[in-house]
Design a protein around this motif. Sequence first.
Motif, PDB file in Angstrom:
ATOM      1  N   LYS A 142       0.836  -1.197   0.000  1.00  0.00           N
ATOM      2  CA  LYS A 142       0.000   0.000   0.000  1.00  0.00           C
ATOM      3  C   LYS A 142       0.872   1.249   0.000  1.00  0.00           C
ATOM      4  CE  LYS A 142      -4.251  -1.634   2.206  1.00  0.00           C
ATOM      5  NZ  LYS A 142      -5.089  -1.541   3.411  1.00  0.00           N
ATOM      6  N   ALA A 143       1.898   1.202   0.832  1.00  0.00           N
ATOM      7  CA  ALA A 143       2.814   2.354   0.887  1.00  0.00           C
ATOM      8  C   ALA A 143       3.483   2.534  -0.476  1.00  0.00           C
ATOM      9  CB  ALA A 143       3.851   2.148   1.979  1.00  0.00           C
ATOM     10  N   ASP A 144       3.935   1.414  -1.078  1.00  0.00           N
ATOM     11  CA  ASP A 144       4.544   1.491  -2.411  1.00  0.00           C
ATOM     12  C   ASP A 144       3.530   1.995  -3.429  1.00  0.00           C
ATOM     13  OD1 ASP A 144       6.917   0.555  -1.408  1.00  0.00           O
ATOM     14  OD2 ASP A 144       6.676  -1.512  -2.160  1.00  0.00           O
ATOM     15  N   ASN A 145       2.268   1.488  -3.292  1.00  0.00           N
ATOM     16  CA  ASN A 145       1.199   1.907  -4.199  1.00  0.00           C
ATOM     17  C   ASN A 145       0.939   3.401  -4.059  1.00  0.00           C
ATOM     18  OD1 ASN A 145      -0.846   1.592  -6.124  1.00  0.00           O
ATOM     19  ND2 ASN A 145      -2.389   1.202  -4.558  1.00  0.00           N
ATOM     20  N   ASP A 146       0.893   3.878  -2.796  1.00  0.00           N
ATOM     21  CA  ASP A 146       0.677   5.311  -2.566  1.00  0.00           C
ATOM     22  C   ASP A 146       1.818   6.116  -3.186  1.00  0.00           C
ATOM     23  OD1 ASP A 146      -1.674   4.802  -1.244  1.00  0.00           O
ATOM     24  OD2 ASP A 146      -0.845   4.988   0.784  1.00  0.00           O
ATOM     25  N   GLU A 147       3.020   5.639  -3.008  1.00  0.00           N
ATOM     26  CA  GLU A 147       4.194   6.310  -3.597  1.00  0.00           C
ATOM     27  C   GLU A 147       4.102   6.312  -5.121  1.00  0.00           C
ATOM     28  OE1 GLU A 147       8.555   5.243  -2.903  1.00  0.00           O
ATOM     29  OE2 GLU A 147       7.696   5.160  -0.883  1.00  0.00           O
ATOM     30  N   THR A 148       3.701   5.137  -5.638  1.00  0.00           N
ATOM     31  CA  THR A 148       3.578   5.003  -7.094  1.00  0.00           C
ATOM     32  C   THR A 148       2.470   5.924  -7.607  1.00  0.00           C
ATOM     33  OG1 THR A 148       4.298   2.704  -6.938  1.00  0.00           O
ATOM     34  CG2 THR A 148       3.219   3.338  -8.971  1.00  0.00           C
ATOM     35  N   LYS A 149       1.363   6.031  -6.865  1.00  0.00           N
ATOM     36  CA  LYS A 149       0.278   6.936  -7.255  1.00  0.00           C
ATOM     37  C   LYS A 149       0.778   8.377  -7.314  1.00  0.00           C
ATOM     38  CE  LYS A 149      -3.892   4.561  -5.655  1.00  0.00           C
ATOM     39  NZ  LYS A 149      -4.978   4.610  -4.676  1.00  0.00           N
ATOM     40  N   ILE A 150       1.529   8.719  -6.281  1.00  0.00           N
ATOM     41  CA  ILE A 150       2.075  10.092  -6.242  1.00  0.00           C
ATOM     42  C   ILE A 150       2.996  10.310  -7.444  1.00  0.00           C
ATOM     43  CG2 ILE A 150       3.606  11.631  -4.967  1.00  0.00           C
ATOM     44  CD1 ILE A 150       2.417  10.404  -2.371  1.00  0.00           C
ATOM     45  N   LYS A 151       3.855   9.317  -7.708  1.00  0.00           N
ATOM     46  CA  LYS A 151       4.770   9.433  -8.858  1.00  0.00           C
ATOM     47  C   LYS A 151       3.971   9.474 -10.152  1.00  0.00           C
ATOM     48  CE  LYS A 151       8.788   7.129  -6.816  1.00  0.00           C
ATOM     49  NZ  LYS A 151       9.643   5.960  -6.857  1.00  0.00           N
ATOM     50  N   LEU A 152       2.914   8.634 -10.222  1.00  0.00           N
ATOM     51  CA  LEU A 152       2.078   8.603 -11.420  1.00  0.00           C
ATOM     52  C   LEU A 152       1.375   9.951 -11.621  1.00  0.00           C
ATOM     53  CD1 LEU A 152       0.914   6.971 -13.789  1.00  0.00           C
ATOM     54  CD2 LEU A 152      -0.909   6.223 -12.260  1.00  0.00           C
ATOM     55  N   GLU A 153       0.825  10.443 -10.528  1.00  0.00           N
ATOM     56  CA  GLU A 153       0.151  11.740 -10.614  1.00  0.00           C
ATOM     57  C   GLU A 153       1.147  12.817 -11.039  1.00  0.00           C
ATOM     58  OE1 GLU A 153      -1.739  12.424  -6.818  1.00  0.00           O
ATOM     59  OE2 GLU A 153      -3.249  10.882  -7.177  1.00  0.00           O
ATOM     60  N   LYS A 154       2.338  12.723 -10.478  1.00  0.00           N
ATOM     61  CA  LYS A 154       3.385  13.697 -10.815  1.00  0.00           C
ATOM     62  C   LYS A 154       3.761  13.532 -12.289  1.00  0.00           C
ATOM     63  CE  LYS A 154       7.753  15.323  -8.975  1.00  0.00           C
ATOM     64  NZ  LYS A 154       8.850  15.064  -8.114  1.00  0.00           N
ATOM     65  N   ALA A 155       3.879  12.266 -12.730  1.00  0.00           N
ATOM     66  CA  ALA A 155       4.237  12.020 -14.127  1.00  0.00           C
ATOM     67  C   ALA A 155       3.108  12.474 -15.031  1.00  0.00           C
ATOM     68  CB  ALA A 155       4.549  10.543 -14.333  1.00  0.00           C
ATOM     69  N   GLN A 156       1.840  12.188 -14.614  1.00  0.00           N
ATOM     70  CA  GLN A 156       0.696  12.617 -15.416  1.00  0.00           C
ATOM     71  C   GLN A 156       0.662  14.141 -15.511  1.00  0.00           C
ATOM     72  OE1 GLN A 156      -2.633  10.755 -13.449  1.00  0.00           O
ATOM     73  NE2 GLN A 156      -2.585   8.958 -14.796  1.00  0.00           N
ATOM     74  N   LYS A 157       0.974  14.788 -14.418  1.00  0.00           N
ATOM     75  CA  LYS A 157       1.000  16.243 -14.411  1.00  0.00           C
ATOM     76  C   LYS A 157       2.087  16.737 -15.348  1.00  0.00           C
ATOM     77  CE  LYS A 157       0.943  20.243 -11.574  1.00  0.00           C
ATOM     78  NZ  LYS A 157       1.238  20.929 -10.430  1.00  0.00           N
ATOM     79  N   GLU A 158       3.238  16.049 -15.269  1.00  0.00           N
ATOM     80  CA  GLU A 158       4.344  16.459 -16.158  1.00  0.00           C
ATOM     81  C   GLU A 158       3.966  16.212 -17.612  1.00  0.00           C
ATOM     82  OE1 GLU A 158       7.985  14.520 -14.960  1.00  0.00           O
ATOM     83  OE2 GLU A 158       8.021  15.568 -13.053  1.00  0.00           O
ATOM     84  N   VAL A 159       3.307  15.069 -17.873  1.00  0.00           N
ATOM     85  CA  VAL A 159       2.860  14.775 -19.232  1.00  0.00           C
ATOM     86  C   VAL A 159       1.853  15.835 -19.666  1.00  0.00           C
ATOM     87  CG1 VAL A 159       1.521  13.146 -20.640  1.00  0.00           C
ATOM     88  CG2 VAL A 159       3.343  12.312 -19.163  1.00  0.00           C
ATOM     89  N   GLN A 160       0.936  16.176 -18.769  1.00  0.00           N
ATOM     90  CA  GLN A 160      -0.065  17.188 -19.084  1.00  0.00           C
ATOM     91  C   GLN A 160       0.626  18.531 -19.360  1.00  0.00           C
ATOM     92  OE1 GLN A 160      -3.343  16.553 -19.595  1.00  0.00           O
ATOM     93  NE2 GLN A 160      -3.456  18.647 -20.300  1.00  0.00           N
ATOM     94  N   ASP A 161       1.597  18.811 -18.482  1.00  0.00           N
ATOM     95  CA  ASP A 161       2.338  20.067 -18.676  1.00  0.00           C
ATOM     96  C   ASP A 161       3.052  20.032 -20.023  1.00  0.00           C
ATOM     97  OD1 ASP A 161       1.498  21.086 -16.272  1.00  0.00           O
ATOM     98  OD2 ASP A 161       3.335  20.569 -15.178  1.00  0.00           O
ATOM     99  N   LEU A 162       3.622  18.861 -20.347  1.00  0.00           N
ATOM    100  CA  LEU A 162       4.323  18.750 -21.625  1.00  0.00           C
ATOM    101  C   LEU A 162       3.328  18.853 -22.779  1.00  0.00           C
ATOM    102  CD1 LEU A 162       6.969  15.977 -20.956  1.00  0.00           C
ATOM    103  CD2 LEU A 162       7.390  18.379 -21.357  1.00  0.00           C
ATOM    104  N   LYS A 163       2.169  18.273 -22.621  1.00  0.00           N
ATOM    105  CA  LYS A 163       1.143  18.373 -23.657  1.00  0.00           C
ATOM    106  C   LYS A 163       0.730  19.833 -23.833  1.00  0.00           C
ATOM    107  CE  LYS A 163      -1.156  13.880 -23.492  1.00  0.00           C
ATOM    108  NZ  LYS A 163      -2.375  13.189 -23.161  1.00  0.00           N
ATOM    109  N   ASP A 164       0.507  20.483 -22.686  1.00  0.00           N
ATOM    110  CA  ASP A 164       0.126  21.893 -22.738  1.00  0.00           C
ATOM    111  C   ASP A 164       1.249  22.719 -23.400  1.00  0.00           C
ATOM    112  OD1 ASP A 164      -2.280  21.356 -21.518  1.00  0.00           O
ATOM    113  OD2 ASP A 164      -1.647  21.992 -19.521  1.00  0.00           O
ATOM    114  N   TYR A 165       2.439  22.422 -23.050  1.00  0.00           N
ATOM    115  CA  TYR A 165       3.586  23.154 -23.620  1.00  0.00           C
ATOM    116  C   TYR A 165       3.694  22.857 -25.105  1.00  0.00           C
ATOM    117  CZ  TYR A 165       8.344  24.736 -24.303  1.00  0.00           C
ATOM    118  OH  TYR A 165       9.457  25.379 -24.774  1.00  0.00           O
ATOM    119  N   ALA A 166       3.468  21.558 -25.467  1.00  0.00           N
ATOM    120  CA  ALA A 166       3.525  21.191 -26.869  1.00  0.00           C
ATOM    121  C   ALA A 166       2.393  21.866 -27.624  1.00  0.00           C
ATOM    122  CB  ALA A 166       3.445  19.687 -27.019  1.00  0.00           C
ATOM    123  N   SER A 167       1.259  21.944 -27.039  1.00  0.00           N
ATOM    124  CA  SER A 167       0.114  22.590 -27.637  1.00  0.00           C
ATOM    125  C   SER A 167       0.391  24.088 -27.814  1.00  0.00           C
ATOM    126  CB  SER A 167      -1.064  22.360 -26.741  1.00  0.00           C
ATOM    127  OG  SER A 167      -2.251  22.545 -27.273  1.00  0.00           O
TER     128      SER A 167
END
Length: 174
Positions: A142-167
């Motif tokens: 669960k702790a690893d999952n929570d960490e992974t969720k945070i990393k995923l959310e962070k990565a998704q945010k970065e991807v979104q930011d990159l998409k926004d920047y690319a756009s």
Amino acid sequence: MSTLDGKLGIKQTELKTAKDALVAAEAASKTSKTELDQLKQTNDSLKSQVSELTATVSRKDAEVQQKNGEIQQKNGEIQQKIAEIQQKIEEGNQKVAAKQKEFDAKQAELNTANEKLAAATQTIAQYTTDKRNLQTSLESLKADNDETKIKLEKAQKEVQDLKDYASQLENKYK
């Protein structure tokens, strides 16, 4: 009874003695009639005593026979009671043996149940240990999952930011 036989023997001896005396008296000189009457009286008295003693002996014999019969009857009753008691003892022994067999069977069942209980207790202890280990692993996951969720959310945010920047770049260079 031997006392009565002894008395009877004594009286018979006295009777014989009296008879002998009577014979001797007649042969000797034909004593006076008074002496003869006295001897006859003595003889009759002795005969009467012998008859009484004979009757007494007969009565005592009958009493002894009756007592022997009573003793034999009592002995028969006692033997019957002994047989009944022995039969009851045998029945009791059979019941005890049956109960002992039943007890031994129950004891064997109990021993088997105790062995199963001990095995089940050991299994439960192992399951409890496994459960704790799994809970620890689950908490770690669960702790690893929570960490992974945070990393995923962070990565998704970065991807979104990159998409926004690319756009933005696309819009800017279009």
